[in-house]
Design a protein around this motif. Sequence first.
Motif, PDB file in Angstrom:
ATOM      1  N   ALA A  60      33.175  -7.661  43.874  1.00 12.54           N
ATOM      2  CA  ALA A  60      32.751  -7.938  45.206  1.00 12.54           C
ATOM      3  C   ALA A  60      32.891  -9.148  45.729  1.00 12.54           C
ATOM      4  CB  ALA A  60      31.095  -7.401  45.306  1.00 12.54           C
ATOM      5  N   ASN A  61      33.262 -10.182  45.011  1.00 10.99           N
ATOM      6  CA  ASN A  61      33.397 -11.624  45.392  1.00 10.99           C
ATOM      7  C   ASN A  61      34.886 -12.087  45.130  1.00 10.99           C
ATOM      8  OD1 ASN A  61      30.396 -11.712  46.316  1.00 10.99           O
ATOM      9  ND2 ASN A  61      30.136 -11.785  44.043  1.00 10.99           N
ATOM     10  N   SER A  62      35.597 -11.203  44.991  1.00 14.70           N
ATOM     11  CA  SER A  62      36.960 -11.475  44.607  1.00 14.70           C
ATOM     12  C   SER A  62      37.637 -12.202  45.433  1.00 14.70           C
ATOM     13  CB  SER A  62      37.605 -10.163  44.304  1.00 14.70           C
ATOM     14  OG  SER A  62      39.003 -10.383  43.885  1.00 14.70           O
ATOM     15  N   ARG A  63      38.615 -13.154  44.907  1.00 17.38           N
ATOM     16  CA  ARG A  63      39.592 -13.661  45.757  1.00 17.38           C
ATOM     17  C   ARG A  63      41.108 -13.356  45.339  1.00 17.38           C
ATOM     18  NH1 ARG A  63      39.588 -20.052  43.546  1.00 17.38           N
ATOM     19  NH2 ARG A  63      41.141 -20.369  45.120  1.00 17.38           N
ATOM     20  N   TRP A  64      42.128 -13.870  45.884  1.00 16.87           N
ATOM     21  CA  TRP A  64      43.461 -13.002  45.651  1.00 16.87           C
ATOM     22  C   TRP A  64      43.916 -12.835  44.179  1.00 16.87           C
ATOM     23  CZ3 TRP A  64      46.192  -9.724  48.151  1.00 16.87           C
ATOM     24  CH2 TRP A  64      47.516  -9.346  47.600  1.00 16.87           C
ATOM     25  N   GLY A 106      42.815  -9.409  48.121  1.00 20.28           N
ATOM     26  CA  GLY A 106      42.794  -8.751  46.814  1.00 20.28           C
ATOM     27  C   GLY A 106      42.196  -7.211  46.674  1.00 20.28           C
ATOM     28  N   TYR A 107      41.609  -7.139  45.576  1.00 25.45           N
ATOM     29  CA  TYR A 107      40.757  -6.058  45.222  1.00 25.45           C
ATOM     30  C   TYR A 107      39.318  -6.305  45.629  1.00 25.45           C
ATOM     31  CZ  TYR A 107      38.572  -2.015  42.843  1.00 25.45           C
ATOM     32  OH  TYR A 107      37.658  -0.994  42.715  1.00 25.45           O
ATOM     33  N   ARG A 108      38.571  -5.810  46.553  1.00 27.52           N
ATOM     34  CA  ARG A 108      37.115  -6.189  47.087  1.00 27.52           C
ATOM     35  C   ARG A 108      36.392  -4.984  46.853  1.00 27.52           C
ATOM     36  NH1 ARG A 108      35.267 -11.446  48.044  1.00 27.52           N
ATOM     37  NH2 ARG A 108      33.893 -10.776  49.802  1.00 27.52           N
ATOM     38  N   TYR A 109      35.426  -4.866  45.985  1.00 28.04           N
ATOM     39  CA  TYR A 109      34.794  -3.835  45.472  1.00 28.04           C
ATOM     40  C   TYR A 109      34.159  -2.994  46.687  1.00 28.04           C
ATOM     41  CZ  TYR A 109      32.021  -0.553  42.657  1.00 28.04           C
ATOM     42  OH  TYR A 109      31.367   0.612  42.019  1.00 28.04           O
ATOM     43  N   GLU A 110      33.626  -3.679  47.586  1.00 27.90           N
ATOM     44  CA  GLU A 110      32.747  -2.917  48.570  1.00 27.90           C
ATOM     45  C   GLU A 110      33.697  -2.393  49.713  1.00 27.90           C
ATOM     46  OE1 GLU A 110      29.548  -5.892  49.205  1.00 27.90           O
ATOM     47  OE2 GLU A 110      28.602  -5.397  47.475  1.00 27.90           O
ATOM     48  N   THR A 111      34.996  -2.818  49.610  1.00 23.69           N
ATOM     49  CA  THR A 111      35.689  -2.342  50.676  1.00 23.69           C
ATOM     50  C   THR A 111      36.408  -0.971  50.330  1.00 23.69           C
ATOM     51  OG1 THR A 111      36.531  -4.740  51.310  1.00 23.69           O
ATOM     52  CG2 THR A 111      37.720  -2.774  51.987  1.00 23.69           C
ATOM     53  N   ASP A 112      36.407   0.138  50.929  1.00 22.48           N
ATOM     54  CA  ASP A 112      36.566   1.626  50.681  1.00 22.48           C
ATOM     55  C   ASP A 112      37.920   1.978  51.008  1.00 22.48           C
ATOM     56  OD1 ASP A 112      36.430   1.717  53.413  1.00 22.48           O
ATOM     57  OD2 ASP A 112      34.864   3.278  53.315  1.00 22.48           O
ATOM     58  N   ALA A 120      25.191 -11.270  33.688  1.00 25.08           N
ATOM     59  CA  ALA A 120      25.386 -10.168  34.754  1.00 25.08           C
ATOM     60  C   ALA A 120      26.739  -9.282  34.273  1.00 25.08           C
ATOM     61  CB  ALA A 120      25.253 -10.330  36.102  1.00 25.08           C
ATOM     62  N   LEU A 121      26.477  -8.118  34.415  1.00 24.90           N
ATOM     63  CA  LEU A 121      27.782  -6.937  34.310  1.00 24.90           C
ATOM     64  C   LEU A 121      27.697  -5.993  35.520  1.00 24.90           C
ATOM     65  CD1 LEU A 121      29.844  -6.697  32.058  1.00 24.90           C
ATOM     66  CD2 LEU A 121      28.464  -4.854  31.219  1.00 24.90           C
ATOM     67  N   SER A 122      28.245  -6.481  36.591  1.00 28.28           N
ATOM     68  CA  SER A 122      28.020  -5.642  37.738  1.00 28.28           C
ATOM     69  C   SER A 122      29.237  -6.094  38.733  1.00 28.28           C
ATOM     70  CB  SER A 122      26.684  -5.786  38.437  1.00 28.28           C
ATOM     71  OG  SER A 122      26.848  -7.021  39.145  1.00 28.28           O
ATOM     72  N   PRO A 123      29.641  -5.406  39.681  1.00 28.08           N
ATOM     73  CA  PRO A 123      30.721  -5.758  40.711  1.00 28.08           C
ATOM     74  C   PRO A 123      30.242  -6.954  41.667  1.00 28.08           C
ATOM     75  CG  PRO A 123      30.721  -3.521  40.555  1.00 28.08           C
ATOM     76  CD  PRO A 123      29.673  -3.993  39.870  1.00 28.08           C
ATOM     77  N   GLU A 124      29.063  -6.896  41.696  1.00 30.76           N
ATOM     78  CA  GLU A 124      28.409  -7.942  42.700  1.00 30.76           C
ATOM     79  C   GLU A 124      28.194  -9.190  42.120  1.00 30.76           C
ATOM     80  OE1 GLU A 124      27.967  -3.998  44.109  1.00 30.76           O
ATOM     81  OE2 GLU A 124      26.992  -4.856  42.458  1.00 30.76           O
ATOM     82  N   LEU A 125      27.676  -9.317  40.848  1.00 28.04           N
ATOM     83  CA  LEU A 125      27.646 -10.672  40.169  1.00 28.04           C
ATOM     84  C   LEU A 125      28.591 -10.912  38.969  1.00 28.04           C
ATOM     85  CD1 LEU A 125      23.700 -10.183  39.766  1.00 28.04           C
ATOM     86  CD2 LEU A 125      24.840 -11.717  41.310  1.00 28.04           C
ATOM     87  N   GLY A 126      28.685 -12.134  38.421  1.00 26.87           N
ATOM     88  CA  GLY A 126      29.667 -12.386  37.464  1.00 26.87           C
ATOM     89  C   GLY A 126      29.594 -14.032  37.025  1.00 26.87           C
ATOM     90  N   TYR A 127      29.986 -14.796  38.002  1.00 22.58           N
ATOM     91  CA  TYR A 127      30.389 -16.184  37.610  1.00 22.58           C
ATOM     92  C   TYR A 127      29.768 -17.042  38.765  1.00 22.58           C
ATOM     93  CZ  TYR A 127      33.406 -14.480  34.373  1.00 22.58           C
ATOM     94  OH  TYR A 127      34.057 -13.926  33.241  1.00 22.58           O
ATOM     95  N   ASN A 128      28.956 -16.368  39.753  1.00 19.64           N
ATOM     96  CA  ASN A 128      28.141 -17.241  40.654  1.00 19.64           C
ATOM     97  C   ASN A 128      28.720 -18.259  41.359  1.00 19.64           C
ATOM     98  OD1 ASN A 128      25.463 -15.584  40.120  1.00 19.64           O
ATOM     99  ND2 ASN A 128      26.327 -16.436  37.938  1.00 19.64           N
TER     100      ASN A 128
END
Length: 767
Positions: free
Chosen positions: A44-48, A76-82, A652-660
């Motif tokens: 969800a916080n992805s960059r290209w 790129g692939y942003r999890y919250e965009t449908d 964390a193990l979710s699309p919303e969290l990871g590396y902060n």
Amino acid sequence: MKQPLLTIVAVFSLLVACERGKGIEDLETGEEPVNLVYPLLDAANSRWFFFSSATRPFGMVNLSPDTQIEGAWGTGYRYETDTVKGFSHIHAWQMSGVSVMPVTIEGNEKVLVNDYFSKFSHDQEVVEPGYHSLFLDRFGIRAELSATHRVGIHRYTFPTGKKAGILFHLGGMLGPSEIAGGHLEQTGPRRLKGRVTNLPTIRRPKPIQVFFHVEFDREIKEILPIDNAINRIVELKDGGDEPVIMKVGISYTSSENAALNMETELPHWNFDRVVRETQTVWNDMLSRIEIRGGSDTQRRRFYTDLWKALQGRRTISDANGAYPDNTGDSFRVGQIPLDETGSPKFRHFNSDSFWGAQWTISVLWSLVYPEIMEEFVSSFLQYFQDGGLIPRGPSGGNYTYVMTGATSTPFFVSAYQKGIRGFDVALAYEGLKKNHLPGGMMSRTGYEHRSMQGGNVEDYMEKGFVPHPNPRGNFGFHQQGAGLTLEYSYQDWTLAQLAKALGKNEDAAYFTQRSKNYRHLYDQESGWIRPMDQDGQWMSPFDPYDYGNGYVESNAAQFTWFVPHDLEGLAELMGGNIKAAEKLNQQFEQAEELGFTSGTSHAVETHPEYRRIPINYGNQPSMQTAFIFNHLGRPDLTQKWSRKVVDKAFSALSPELGYNGDEDQGLMGSLAVLMKLGLFQMNGGTEENPMYELGSPLFKKAVIHLNPAYYPGATFTIAAENNKPDHYYIQRKTLNGKTVGGFGIKHSEITQGGTLTLTMGSMPASR
């Protein structure tokens, strides 16, 4: 080189696979590591260049869906965009390209050529390392993706009775680059070739062409003639209910090499075989570290971190060793030297900066993947031979001057000190030394392409510090004098270690003296590293929590501790080890309240509250801080805080969290892996026979399979007895049954193989 590199990799992968086959049940779940990876972490916080699915380690092709395509950040692939806006083959540092979209043609092609986006649902999506599948709601198409190293393979299942088409995105914004000069032509009944150009960006100063070669498993009907359209739609002949298989090979040198890459890597049409082979490649790489203990979430997160450590930095050379060289006045196609079998000796790479790499990929790769470290050293030396500088982050075959300093120096020195020496060391030293002098990398700050003023290494050499603000004016990004001074001081120390090892005693003495320059900016009154102007006046007013004012992507509270080569000297300035440890401990206690990070993504790092955090594990400048206590006589605090940071920031193990924060092509993933193993190197492993410091291992057992082409031992095991969630502290440690003193073990002790046994407890060991 000792042996052809690709032979080393192949043989070692086979050995590890065989060994893993014997001991795979040692894994807590009995699952193979590749099946534990969670690719959607932080999506969800992805960059290209962040998100990966259909790709191999460092693959030229990184094929995945794009849901946002405007800009380098948040794309790129942003999890919250449908909405899927295409499937791109290139997600690299400042590069993109070859975006395609399967569509159904219903007499609407004049509209469809520009309006082809489709909704999708995560409920009908499968994402694995080497494989991505989703359902395009608008067209009723099941899309499946996989890849070899340089070739993407697609399998599209179209709805019965619909005309099958493939749209090629040949112009407009695509991630960090504007795409122009698109061309597509049919070259056979089932073949196409094409090219697109990545126009220059603020970070990549020159254009770079991408050539592609396409083959289908059915015949092409036509490229639809649509007037004034930038994009193109290819209509395929009816194939009944059979899925369409499409292969796309890419190259940065020529159409012929794009076709050669496909012929070399993917001559067949078996999609499922490609998925299996790609996942086997990943599994062999991930299996170099086996873990036991911890929760299912912890194990999955560990292998996801390790997977990320092998991501982002992309191959730009072809299977025959041809590569794009943009370092000169005009573009040329270079050739990597070939070994006795006619194979390229190494790959050439596109890479973000090595800023912070001394604590992350430099440590992990050199121990677990030394052949990769050697490849990157060789690649960066090729840039030096072509363009006269060793880069700190090249893109499109050229320098970007991303970030600051001579960040490649610790990487090279660490490789040499650990016995990774399949490169021209004399040539490397020449290039590294050049970067530390006027005209080299220390002369330029971020993306300073046409001048050499922003880095101001001249004042650093004359005054002993980089003034802030820069008296010469504004040039590149990150002109932060105090931060630059500390970076240069550390990097000078690392170069001095290589000079010493090579018998260059005058250079060693000179750069050792320069490495003490950080002392000029320590302010006794405030107790912080403080910016100073050209007249030697302290910056005033001064706020140690003011983000970015004199410090690169950080504040004084964070950057003051950036003295990894002389923590004893820094502690002395602070009044001794006890006072320094108390100061740093207070910072950790304050940072804990915010989870040790400036929010949950890099985008909020400058938030008025988050920016004032005293320790930020969401960005590179704070990566080493938990291990500083080892050098202040308080290894118990290193053990406590390193475990707490892992629990809060890297679990964390979710699309919303990871590396902060800013993962930066494997840097955060590598750091997380090392901290969970309980290993670290404060100075990046740049001293003779480097030491690995101990933290607090997360798992009860970790087995590292050592590469026999580089290290004599077969495996090195870290066994943490009595390890529990609240058992941070090492009570006792033995190496192969013998008691170990101090707070670390030497590189030579690890690479000889054996077992480090740590007895853990809930209270600090008596000091």
